[in-house]
Write an enzyme that holds these catalytic residues in place. Sequence first.
Site, short mmCIF file in Angstrom:
data_model
loop_
_atom_site.label_atom_id
_atom_site.label_comp_id
_atom_site.label_asym_id
_atom_site.label_seq_id
_atom_site.Cartn_x
_atom_site.Cartn_y
_atom_site.Cartn_z
N ASP A 87 -11.68 2.51 3.65
CA ASP A 87 -12.07 1.10 3.58
C ASP A 87 -13.59 0.96 3.45
O ASP A 87 -14.08 -0.11 3.10
CB ASP A 87 -11.68 0.39 4.90
CG ASP A 87 -10.37 -0.35 4.80
OD1 ASP A 87 -10.05 -0.85 3.71
OD2 ASP A 87 -9.68 -0.46 5.83
N LYS B 289 0.84 -1.20 0.00
CA LYS B 289 0.00 0.00 0.00
C LYS B 289 0.87 1.25 0.00
O LYS B 289 0.63 2.20 -0.74
CB LYS B 289 -0.91 0.02 1.24
CG LYS B 289 -2.12 -0.87 1.10
CD LYS B 289 -2.86 -1.01 2.42
CE LYS B 289 -3.79 -2.20 2.36
NZ LYS B 289 -4.23 -2.68 3.66
N GLN C 249 -5.22 -1.55 9.49
CA GLN C 249 -5.12 -2.91 8.93
C GLN C 249 -5.77 -3.93 9.87
O GLN C 249 -5.52 -3.94 11.07
CB GLN C 249 -3.63 -3.25 8.72
CG GLN C 249 -3.36 -4.58 8.05
CD GLN C 249 -3.79 -4.63 6.59
OE1 GLN C 249 -3.89 -3.62 5.91
NE2 GLN C 249 -4.06 -5.83 6.12
N1 GUN Z 1 -6.95 -6.84 5.90
C1 GUN Z 1 -7.06 -7.54 4.74
N2 GUN Z 1 -7.67 -6.82 3.79
C2 GUN Z 1 -7.96 -5.62 4.35
C3 GUN Z 1 -8.57 -4.43 3.85
O1 GUN Z 1 -9.01 -4.32 2.70
N3 GUN Z 1 -8.65 -3.40 4.74
C4 GUN Z 1 -8.19 -3.49 6.01
N4 GUN Z 1 -8.32 -2.42 6.81
N5 GUN Z 1 -7.61 -4.59 6.50
C5 GUN Z 1 -7.50 -5.63 5.67
#
Ligand code: GUN
Length: 293
Positions: free
Chosen positions: A121, A54, A98
Amino acid sequence: MTASIIDGKAFAANLKEKVAQKVHILKTEHGLTPGLAVVLVGEDPASQVYVRNKNKSTVAAGMNSFEYLMNDDVSEEELIKKVEELNADPAVHGILVQLPLPKHINEAAVIETIAPQKDVDGFHVINSGLLATGGKGMVPCTPLGCIMMLKDRLGSLSGLDAVVVGRSNIVGKPMAQLLLNESCTVTIAHSRTRNLPEVVGRADIVVAAVGVPELVKGAWIKEGAVVIDVGINRIEKEDGKTKLVGDVEFDKAAKRASAITPVPGGVGPMTIAVLLQNTVTAACRQMGIDEPV
Ligand code: GUN
């Protein structure tokens, strides 16, 4: 029928390029550099990989990336304090905590602390409520990426039978909502669904997001259906080595579907590309700027 492969990697690269162009316009014409903050608690190796990717992609798109690493014994209060700081920081337009979080932290409490307009998200109840009622909120990245690929392949989805296998808050439920918003007839199937083969067999669109390796059998797929596989499961092969498989039995499904996403290289790469797009959208809305097209 032999399915064409939906190349999520190429699709994501294209979307990232578009995001980078938008960022360039925002910087040069509006003096705005969108910023994304990612908070990672603990040292889960898979999460570390996601967060690194990311960070790299955010910077490559020309945006500011802020990364906060916290020990896995951090208290819920401390984590919430960090989110509140980011809510108040004008350089941060998107916040992503996350998941999963360590067991002693209440995930819902942390998510509900994120300012809804910075919730890239789309997990905050305000945003899931807006999605359900047709409002203008932030939409979860993975399901939004799936819809983009489906519309690219099929054009209008109106009137099609769609089956979503899986009912998570992150993928299954928002996916079903998005398909409904596209005027599909939507069924959400899950572990208690009776006669899953028959339910899946009715679908023009199958979205598999259950997290069970190859649960959806190729023989269940209706001839000509479009199959989107959200699953990423690491399994051990007979020779002891591991490989990634989806929630769909790919080889057999590909013989019946008209189009299918592979694993890896299908839905996976789209999530980060949509996250970057969501960050641009969030920044524009917060600054009252029309998003460049
Ligand atoms: N963990 C795995 N995929 C995601 C996601 O798309 N967003 C977040 N915040 N955590 C994750």
